[in-house]
Design a protein around this motif. Structure first.
Motif, mmCIF file in Angstrom:
data_model
loop_
_atom_site.group_PDB
_atom_site.id
_atom_site.type_symbol
_atom_site.label_atom_id
_atom_site.label_comp_id
_atom_site.label_asym_id
_atom_site.label_seq_id
_atom_site.Cartn_x
_atom_site.Cartn_y
_atom_site.Cartn_z
ATOM 1 N N ASP A 105 -4.844 6.773 -1.637
ATOM 2 C CA ASP A 105 -4.391 5.461 -1.177
ATOM 3 C C ASP A 105 -4.362 4.501 -2.345
ATOM 4 O O ASP A 105 -5.361 4.335 -3.058
ATOM 5 C CB ASP A 105 -5.332 4.938 -0.075
ATOM 6 C CG ASP A 105 -4.798 3.691 0.586
ATOM 7 O OD1 ASP A 105 -3.730 3.764 1.202
ATOM 8 O OD2 ASP A 105 -5.457 2.634 0.486
ATOM 9 N N THR A 143 0.376 5.433 0.402
ATOM 10 C CA THR A 143 -0.504 6.541 0.753
ATOM 11 C C THR A 143 0.264 7.842 0.598
ATOM 12 O O THR A 143 1.341 8.001 1.173
ATOM 13 C CB THR A 143 -1.019 6.410 2.198
ATOM 14 O OG1 THR A 143 -1.771 5.200 2.326
ATOM 15 C CG2 THR A 143 -1.917 7.579 2.554
ATOM 16 N N SER A 146 -0.376 11.908 1.030
ATOM 17 C CA SER A 146 -1.292 12.919 1.558
ATOM 18 C C SER A 146 -0.606 14.273 1.558
ATOM 19 O O SER A 146 0.613 14.365 1.714
ATOM 20 C CB SER A 146 -1.749 12.553 2.975
ATOM 21 O OG SER A 146 -0.630 12.391 3.835
ATOM 22 N N GLU A 176 -3.379 0.551 -3.596
ATOM 23 C CA GLU A 176 -3.197 -0.815 -3.095
ATOM 24 C C GLU A 176 -2.940 -1.742 -4.266
ATOM 25 O O GLU A 176 -3.726 -1.779 -5.205
ATOM 26 C CB GLU A 176 -4.443 -1.242 -2.323
ATOM 27 C CG GLU A 176 -4.335 -2.593 -1.643
ATOM 28 C CD GLU A 176 -5.570 -2.912 -0.825
ATOM 29 O OE1 GLU A 176 -6.239 -3.911 -1.140
ATOM 30 O OE2 GLU A 176 -5.861 -2.153 0.115
ATOM 31 N N ARG A 218 0.826 -1.190 0.000
ATOM 32 C CA ARG A 218 0.000 0.000 0.000
ATOM 33 C C ARG A 218 0.869 1.251 0.000
ATOM 34 O O ARG A 218 1.900 1.305 0.684
ATOM 35 C CB ARG A 218 -0.939 0.015 1.211
ATOM 36 C CG ARG A 218 -1.980 -1.102 1.174
ATOM 37 C CD ARG A 218 -2.957 -0.973 2.317
ATOM 38 N NE ARG A 218 -3.712 0.271 2.221
ATOM 39 C CZ ARG A 218 -4.616 0.651 3.142
ATOM 40 N NH1 ARG A 218 -4.859 -0.125 4.186
ATOM 41 N NH2 ARG A 218 -5.254 1.784 3.001
ATOM 42 N N ARG A 264 -7.906 4.856 -4.214
ATOM 43 C CA ARG A 264 -8.985 5.544 -3.496
ATOM 44 C C ARG A 264 -8.553 6.989 -3.248
ATOM 45 O O ARG A 264 -7.449 7.235 -2.750
ATOM 46 C CB ARG A 264 -9.295 4.839 -2.176
ATOM 47 C CG ARG A 264 -9.992 3.503 -2.346
ATOM 48 C CD ARG A 264 -10.353 2.887 -1.008
ATOM 49 N NE ARG A 264 -9.179 2.446 -0.295
ATOM 50 C CZ ARG A 264 -8.632 1.243 -0.435
ATOM 51 N NH1 ARG A 264 -9.149 0.375 -1.281
ATOM 52 N NH2 ARG A 264 -7.562 0.907 0.264
ATOM 53 N N VAL A 277 -5.925 12.825 0.479
ATOM 54 C CA VAL A 277 -5.296 11.549 0.811
ATOM 55 C C VAL A 277 -5.599 10.591 -0.329
ATOM 56 O O VAL A 277 -6.766 10.314 -0.626
ATOM 57 C CB VAL A 277 -5.811 10.973 2.142
ATOM 58 C CG1 VAL A 277 -5.138 9.641 2.432
ATOM 59 C CG2 VAL A 277 -5.562 11.950 3.288
#
Length: 405
Positions: free
Chosen positions: A398, A354, A356, A400, A352, A386, A396
């Protein structure tokens, strides 16, 4: 108390299931009635409305099931009344809906009444000492235990406490069974899932081919407009220098110097092209080192956290590197952010990422090609993206990706 709220919430969920079951069987009866009337041509509008209402109601049932969401298995419905009814008549999900509506109506009342009865039985047992003290002759026995003495009344209270423990856990089991029934009848079948997966992979393959073709065109354009043009100019300068060498050495020396400068620039542009295909730092230092090197040269301060126990496959490393780089670059260009946080870690068979930022938010893949293109490229790896970017921020994103065991 949390246990009391939980008990009340689960009993409430059983009550909601009871209400949905009643509405569902009423819609099922309306559907069958409208289908019978349709044989003489007068029930078609009613049948269409009943099926639409059934779909909306059972989508509500799908959403309330605990655990992973149950996807709607319906075929797309388009066109006029006749076209919609023809599509629904050939959709197996419609018939499984009818089976669920009658099965749910048989299950939900029994489950709700059983749960309430167990709680009432527990309350009765706990109240036995008080009942026996006030009116000893008002009761006979509890669960086969004669209530003819204070000792037996307290034993009944202990039994009522045990029944209460069972009553506390029972609704969860009943909701679990309801969820299994919902998944079995309202979820997509294995054949529908396989068909959907084939369509998804077909679309992904087409998107991957388009992305690869666009990347090849970009590389060709960069080579043609950059390094190739400079190499052609360098060759021309060296040719002129060769002609001038005998009669004008100073002019020849200037042309050679210019050619050397062009060679250096062409070499730098070739390195940029190679770096855009697969950065050498990934091969040398891995994904963590590559992201650290990128963060040092980023336009914004980057808080980087990488937790990868081992190296990933080179295609995955490259995809994650370029994804992180593009997201950080987008934040610097468009969000007005002052800082970006990048976190990368592996969880079981998923990796994953992320990213932000503290910018103004409002990122929308529908309004630009950047995020939409990112989703298309990651779809080749079965990746999910996402985006949470409310107006005013923060943003943010994300990502995966499956990475195997």
């Amino acid at each position: 108390m949390s246990w009391a709220r939980r008990a009340v919430r689960e009993l409430g969920q059983l009550a909601v299931g009871l209400g949905l079951a009643g509405a569902g069987v009423a819609l099922a009866v309306a559907t069958l009635t409208a289908a019978a009337l349709s044989l003489i041509g007068v029930g078609l509008p009613l049948l269409d409305r009943a099926l639409s209402g059934t779909r909306a109601l059972l989508d509500r049932q799908r959403r309330r099931v605990p655990g992973p969401p149950v996807r709607s298995p319906y075929q797309p419905v388009r066109g006029g009344l006749t076209a919609r009814l023809m599509t629904r008549a050939g959709d197996p999900a419609i018939y499984r809906d009818l089976a669920f509506q009658f099965a749910h109506f048989a299950y939900a009342p029994s489950a709700a009444l059983f749960a309430v009865a167990i709680w009432l039985g527990a309350a009765q047992g706990l109240a036995m000492p008080l009942i026996h003290a006030v009116r000893p002759s008002a009761i006979g026995n509890y669960l086969g235990l004669p209530i003819d003495s204070p000792g037996n009344a307290w034993l009944a209270a202990v039994a009522g406490l045990l029944v209460g423990v069972g009553a506390y856990w029972l609704p969860r089991g009943l909701l679990h069974l309801e969820g299994r029934l919902t998944r079995a009848l309202l979820g997509p079948t294995a054949r529908a899932t396989l068909t959907e997966r084939v369509e998804e992979l077909t679309d992904t393959r087409a998107q991957t081919v388009d992305a690869q073709a666009a990347e090849l065109r970009r590389i060709e354009r960069d080579l043609h407009d950059g390094a190739q043009a400079r190499l052609v100019a360098m060759a021309m300068n060296l040719g002129l220098a060769e002609e001038l060498l005998a009669r004008d050495p100073e002019a020849a020396r200037g042309l050679v110097t210019e050619a050397r400068s062009a060679a250096g620039t062409a070499l730098a542009e070739l390195r940029d092209v190679v770096r855009g295909i697969h950065p050498p730092v990934l091969a040398d230092r891995g994904l963590a080192g590559g992201l650290a090197a990128f963060a040092l040269g980023a336009a914004l301060p980057v808080d980087l956290a990488v937790d990868l126990p081992d190296r990933l496959a080179p295609p995955l490393e490259s995809a994650l590197y370029f994804t992180a780089a593009e997201l950080v670059t987008n934040a610097a260009r468009h969000s007005g952010a002052t800082r970006v946080a990048v976190r990368l870690w592996r969880s079981d068979d998923q990796v994953r990422l992320t990213v932000s930022d503290d910018g103004r938010g409002g990122a929308d893949p529908e309004r630009g090609s950047g995020l939409a293109g990112l989703r298309r490229r990651l779809a080749a790896f079965d990746g999910r993206v996402r985006i949470d970017s409310p107006p005013g921020g923060p943003t943010v994103i994300d990502v995966e990706l499956p990475c195997g065991s």
